[in-house]
Scaffold this motif. Structure first.
Motif, PDB file in Angstrom:
ATOM      1  N   ASP A   1     -58.365  39.258  -7.621  1.00 36.18           N
ATOM      2  CA  ASP A   1     -58.315  37.815  -7.381  1.00 36.18           C
ATOM      3  C   ASP A   1     -57.289  37.453  -6.315  1.00 36.18           C
ATOM      4  N   LEU A   2     -56.271  38.279  -6.159  1.00 37.79           N
ATOM      5  CA  LEU A   2     -55.258  38.035  -5.133  1.00 37.79           C
ATOM      6  C   LEU A   2     -55.592  38.717  -3.806  1.00 37.79           C
ATOM      7  N   GLY A   3     -56.757  39.366  -3.730  1.00 38.32           N
ATOM      8  CA  GLY A   3     -57.195  39.964  -2.464  1.00 38.32           C
ATOM      9  C   GLY A   3     -56.939  41.446  -2.333  1.00 38.32           C
ATOM     10  N   GLY A   4     -56.616  42.109  -3.424  1.00 38.56           N
ATOM     11  CA  GLY A   4     -56.359  43.546  -3.365  1.00 38.56           C
ATOM     12  C   GLY A   4     -57.580  44.369  -3.723  1.00 38.56           C
ATOM     13  N   THR A   5     -57.538  45.617  -3.348  1.00 37.89           N
ATOM     14  CA  THR A   5     -58.533  46.606  -3.742  1.00 37.89           C
ATOM     15  C   THR A   5     -57.812  47.717  -4.503  1.00 37.89           C
ATOM     16  N   VAL A   6     -58.287  48.010  -5.705  1.00 36.61           N
ATOM     17  CA  VAL A   6     -57.724  49.098  -6.495  1.00 36.61           C
ATOM     18  C   VAL A   6     -58.450  50.369  -6.044  1.00 36.61           C
ATOM     19  N   GLU A   7     -57.770  51.126  -5.203  1.00 31.95           N
ATOM     20  CA  GLU A   7     -58.402  52.298  -4.586  1.00 31.95           C
ATOM     21  C   GLU A   7     -58.606  53.433  -5.585  1.00 31.95           C
ATOM     22  N   ASP A   8     -57.648  53.596  -6.491  1.00 29.16           N
ATOM     23  CA  ASP A   8     -57.749  54.707  -7.445  1.00 29.16           C
ATOM     24  C   ASP A   8     -56.871  54.437  -8.648  1.00 29.16           C
ATOM     25  N   THR A   9     -56.957  55.336  -9.591  1.00 35.43           N
ATOM     26  CA  THR A   9     -56.007  55.366 -10.703  1.00 35.43           C
ATOM     27  C   THR A   9     -55.458  56.777 -10.753  1.00 35.43           C
ATOM     28  N   LEU A  10     -54.185  56.883 -11.091  1.00 36.64           N
ATOM     29  CA  LEU A  10     -53.512  58.165 -11.048  1.00 36.64           C
ATOM     30  C   LEU A  10     -52.524  58.237 -12.203  1.00 36.64           C
ATOM     31  N   VAL A  11     -52.465  59.381 -12.814  1.00 44.47           N
ATOM     32  CA  VAL A  11     -51.424  59.635 -13.808  1.00 44.47           C
ATOM     33  C   VAL A  11     -50.645  60.858 -13.363  1.00 44.47           C
ATOM     34  N   SER A  12     -49.383  60.851 -13.688  1.00 40.71           N
ATOM     35  CA  SER A  12     -48.527  61.979 -13.365  1.00 40.71           C
ATOM     36  C   SER A  12     -47.981  62.517 -14.676  1.00 40.71           C
ATOM     37  N   HIS A  13     -48.512  63.657 -15.075  1.00 36.22           N
ATOM     38  CA  HIS A  13     -48.188  64.261 -16.363  1.00 36.22           C
ATOM     39  C   HIS A  13     -47.376  65.527 -16.099  1.00 36.22           C
ATOM     40  N   ARG A  14     -46.280  65.665 -16.806  1.00 37.02           N
ATOM     41  CA  ARG A  14     -45.414  66.822 -16.549  1.00 37.02           C
ATOM     42  C   ARG A  14     -46.109  68.153 -16.808  1.00 37.02           C
ATOM     43  N   ALA A  15     -46.987  68.217 -17.782  1.00 37.51           N
ATOM     44  CA  ALA A  15     -47.676  69.477 -18.090  1.00 37.51           C
ATOM     45  C   ALA A  15     -48.949  69.645 -17.269  1.00 37.51           C
ATOM     46  N   TYR A  16     -49.750  68.577 -17.138  1.00 35.97           N
ATOM     47  CA  TYR A  16     -51.041  68.671 -16.448  1.00 35.97           C
ATOM     48  C   TYR A  16     -50.944  68.431 -14.952  1.00 35.97           C
ATOM     49  N   GLY A  17     -49.842  67.860 -14.500  1.00 38.02           N
ATOM     50  CA  GLY A  17     -49.696  67.543 -13.081  1.00 38.02           C
ATOM     51  C   GLY A  17     -50.297  66.180 -12.768  1.00 38.02           C
ATOM     52  N   ARG A  18     -50.683  66.005 -11.541  1.00 37.77           N
ATOM     53  CA  ARG A  18     -51.223  64.743 -11.071  1.00 37.77           C
ATOM     54  C   ARG A  18     -52.740  64.740 -11.235  1.00 37.77           C
ATOM     55  N   LEU A  19     -53.245  63.742 -11.940  1.00 33.25           N
ATOM     56  CA  LEU A  19     -54.684  63.564 -12.139  1.00 33.25           C
ATOM     57  C   LEU A  19     -55.062  62.208 -11.569  1.00 33.25           C
ATOM     58  N   SER A  20     -56.143  62.156 -10.793  1.00 35.62           N
ATOM     59  CA  SER A  20     -56.536  60.871 -10.228  1.00 35.62           C
ATOM     60  C   SER A  20     -58.050  60.751 -10.168  1.00 35.62           C
ATOM     61  N   ALA A  21     -58.482  59.500 -10.040  1.00 39.90           N
ATOM     62  CA  ALA A  21     -59.907  59.213  -9.916  1.00 39.90           C
ATOM     63  C   ALA A  21     -60.080  58.036  -8.965  1.00 39.90           C
ATOM     64  N   PRO A  22     -61.006  58.140  -8.004  1.00 36.21           N
ATOM     65  CA  PRO A  22     -61.237  57.012  -7.099  1.00 36.21           C
ATOM     66  C   PRO A  22     -61.908  55.864  -7.850  1.00 36.21           C
ATOM     67  N   LEU A  23     -61.546  54.632  -7.509  1.00 31.53           N
ATOM     68  CA  LEU A  23     -62.148  53.462  -8.143  1.00 31.53           C
ATOM     69  C   LEU A  23     -62.846  52.563  -7.128  1.00 31.53           C
ATOM     70  N   GLY A  24     -62.151  52.142  -6.093  1.00 32.15           N
ATOM     71  CA  GLY A  24     -62.739  51.252  -5.094  1.00 32.15           C
ATOM     72  C   GLY A  24     -63.124  49.897  -5.667  1.00 32.15           C
ATOM     73  N   ILE A  25     -62.305  49.335  -6.521  1.00 27.95           N
ATOM     74  CA  ILE A  25     -62.603  48.060  -7.170  1.00 27.95           C
ATOM     75  C   ILE A  25     -62.001  46.930  -6.334  1.00 27.95           C
ATOM     76  N   SER A  26     -62.878  46.058  -5.814  1.00 26.71           N
ATOM     77  CA  SER A  26     -62.396  45.004  -4.922  1.00 26.71           C
ATOM     78  C   SER A  26     -62.921  43.613  -5.269  1.00 26.71           C
TER      79      SER A  26
END
Length: 179
Positions: free
Chosen positions: A89-114
Motif C-alpha cells: 500500500d505504501l508502494g513497496g514490492t516484497v521481493e523475497d522472504t529470508l530466514v537466517s538460521h544458525r544451524a540451517y544457514g540462510r533460507l530464502s524464497a522469491p515472492l515478488g508481491i507488489s
C-alpha cells in the motif's frame, strides 16, 4: 523453432509480461510441453538469466535497479497479510522472504508481491497448502528485501512497519552475516 530460439522467445515473453507467467502458459504460447519449459528455464538460469520462480509462475527480475532494503520483521502467521498489505500500500514490492538460521544457514524464497491482489493470492496459497511460513523455523523472525521507486518510500515503509510493531532489531550476528 530451435531450442535457442524458443528460450529467447520465452525471455521476451517474460520481459513484456507485467505478471508472472506459469509454465503451462509459456508452454501454450511456445507450442511445447510444460516440462520443456521447466528445462528451458533451468538452462536460462544456468546461462545467467535472472528468472525467478514464484508461486504464481516465472518472472524476470527487472534490469533497472530500484532502491532496495533488507528489513527484519517479526509476527505470527495471523498477521502475514497485514504486514504485506502495509508494504504494498505504501508502494513497496516484497521481493523475497529470508530466514537466517544458525544451524540451517540462510533460507530464502522469491515472492515478488507488489499489489493487494498478490497478497490475496499469497494468502490463498498458504491457506490451501499443508506447508507453513518459512519464518516458522525462526519463531516468526524473518527478513524481506523490499524495493521501491525511491529511498523516501523505503523510509516510509520502514517507519510504518515499526509503528505497526513488525520491525525487529538485528542481532550482532545478523549484522555481520547479512550486512
Amino acid at each position: 523453432m530451435t531450442g535457442e530460439e524458443r528460450r529467447s522467445r520465452a525471455l521476451t515473453l517474460l520481459e513484456r509480461s507485467v505478471a508472472p507467467l506459469t509454465g503451462t502458459e509459456l508452454a501454450r504460447r511456445l507450442g511445447v510441453s510444460r516440462q520443456v519449459i521447466v528445462q528451458d528455464i533451468a538452462l536460462l538460469k544456468a546461462q545467467g538469466a535472472d528468472v525467478v520462480s514464484t508461486s504464481r509462475g516465472y518472472r524476470l527480475m527487472p534490469a533497472t535497479s530500484r532502491p532496495m532494503r533488507l528489513l527484519k520483521v517479526f509476527h505470527g502467521p495471523g498477521r502475514v497479510g497485514e504486514e504485506l498489505r502495509l508494504i504494498v500500500d505504501l508502494g513497496g514490492t516484497v521481493e523475497d522472504t529470508l530466514v537466517s538460521h544458525r544451524a540451517y544457514g540462510r533460507l530464502s524464497a522469491p515472492l515478488g508481491i507488489s499489489s493487494r491482489s498478490d497478497v490475496t493470492h499469497f494468502e490463498h496459497e498458504l491457506a490451501s497448502s499443508k506447508s507453513g511460513l518459512l519464518s516458522e523455523v525462526t519463531s516468526g523472525y524473518h527478513f524481506h528485501h523490499v524495493s521501491a521507486r525511491d529511498e523516501a518510500t523505503l523510509d516510509a515503509i520502514e517507519e510504518a512497519l515499526g509503528s505497526a510493531g513488525f520491525l525487529a532489531e538485528r542481532s550482532d550476528w545478523e549484522r555481520t552475516e547479512l550486512g
